[in-house]
Write an enzyme that holds these catalytic residues in place. Structure first.
Site, PDB file in Angstrom:
ATOM      1  N   HIS A  33       0.866  -1.181   0.279  1.00 29.17           N
ATOM      2  CA  HIS A  33      -0.024  -0.089  -0.112  1.00 29.17           C
ATOM      3  C   HIS A  33       0.793   1.331   0.017  1.00 29.17           C
ATOM      4  O   HIS A  33       0.646   2.359  -0.847  1.00 29.17           O
ATOM      5  CB  HIS A  33      -0.886  -0.034   1.210  1.00 29.17           C
ATOM      6  N   GLU A  34       1.878   1.386   0.936  1.00 28.76           N
ATOM      7  CA  GLU A  34       2.660   2.462   1.055  1.00 28.76           C
ATOM      8  C   GLU A  34       3.664   2.666  -0.170  1.00 28.76           C
ATOM      9  O   GLU A  34       3.839   3.712  -0.738  1.00 28.76           O
ATOM     10  CB  GLU A  34       3.376   2.438   2.507  1.00 28.76           C
ATOM     11  N   HIS A  37       2.065   4.368  -3.152  1.00 28.04           N
ATOM     12  CA  HIS A  37       1.695   5.724  -2.751  1.00 28.04           C
ATOM     13  C   HIS A  37       3.102   6.294  -3.466  1.00 28.04           C
ATOM     14  O   HIS A  37       3.148   7.336  -3.904  1.00 28.04           O
ATOM     15  CB  HIS A  37       1.529   6.000  -1.407  1.00 28.04           C
TER      16      HIS A  37
END
Length: 239
Positions: A33-34, A37
């Site tokens: 997820h990170e 980003h």
């Protein structure tokens, strides 16, 4: 020595293993997820995440302890936000929204891959303890990844959904809300602990999982069954 043997005999080792599998799955979901980003922000011209060494698969750099605990307990949570400097973006509000959406999108893709692997393994691999543990891990990844993706789409700052919603607001209101988003985190934690999101999120999570299972031909009841290793072992006799 006898007390040590008695302790070992009464310890729920399979339950402990299930917790370990869940923890490893949560770390993978958070990391992807990170990383998504950071990669999106970098692609849009912002090197901040790269300079902060957040473009990595090392989960330690992405963990938020409370968010990780929430993932293990409530199946929804968050990670330590990737630093983003909007001044690097050509179109700040749009590019921030795209950067925010990259995280949940990566989670849904990860869940799809995990379920596709479950389907392939279940079809081709002989069923044994190692295969059972692998299916448990992948099922945990699918459930937690969908939960993480959907939870982060809630339009409450500082979750990803808020960045998308804020992109629709006038600049003056947009930047004013960004200045105070750290205080919204306390409200978010409180609402999560109180279980305000539990029912609507459960409906959405299982709805998305059901559709992903349909695409990969891996049954949703199997995903849910693989969340409990002890129960599966009692059924199969592999333990």
């Amino acid at each position: 020595m006898s007390s040590l043997h008695e302790f070992a005999a009464h310890m729920d080792w399979w339950g402990l293993l299930s917790l370990l599998i869940s923890g490893c799955a949560a770390l993978l979901c958070i990391t992807i997820h990170e990383l998504a980003h950071g990669l999106m922000a970098c692609r849009l011209g912002d090197p901040t995440a790269k300079e902060a060494k957040r473009l990595t698969l090392n989960p330690i750099r992405h963990i938020d302890p409370i968010g990780l605990l929430m993932m293990l307990v409530a199946k929804v949570g968050w990670a330590k936000p990737v630093p983003v400097d909007m001044r690097y973006f050509r179109r700040p509000k749009r590019d921030m929204a795209l950067t925010a959406l990259a995280g949940p999108a990566s989670n849904f893709l990860l869940a799809l891959i995990a379920l596709a692997l479950c389907s392939l393994i279940g079809y081709f691999a002989p069923f044994n303890l190692a295969v059972l543990l692998l299916l448990c891990f992948l099922s945990h990844v699918a459930l937690l990844s969908v939960g993480l993706g959907i939870f982060n789409l809630i339009p409450i700052s500082p979750l990803d959904g808020s960045k998308v919603l804020l992109a629709l607001l006038p600049d003056k209101i947009y930047y004013m809300i960004l200045r105070y988003e750290r205080y919204a985190m306390l409200l978010l934690v409180l609402l999560t602990i109180l279980g305000v999101f539990q029912h609507p999120l459960s409906v959405l999570i299982f709805g998305v999982l059901k559709n992903l299972c349909h695409l990969t031909r891996f049954p949703l009841p199997a995903v849910l069954a693989y969340q409990d290793i002890s129960y599966l072992l009692s059924l199969t006799g592999l333990g």
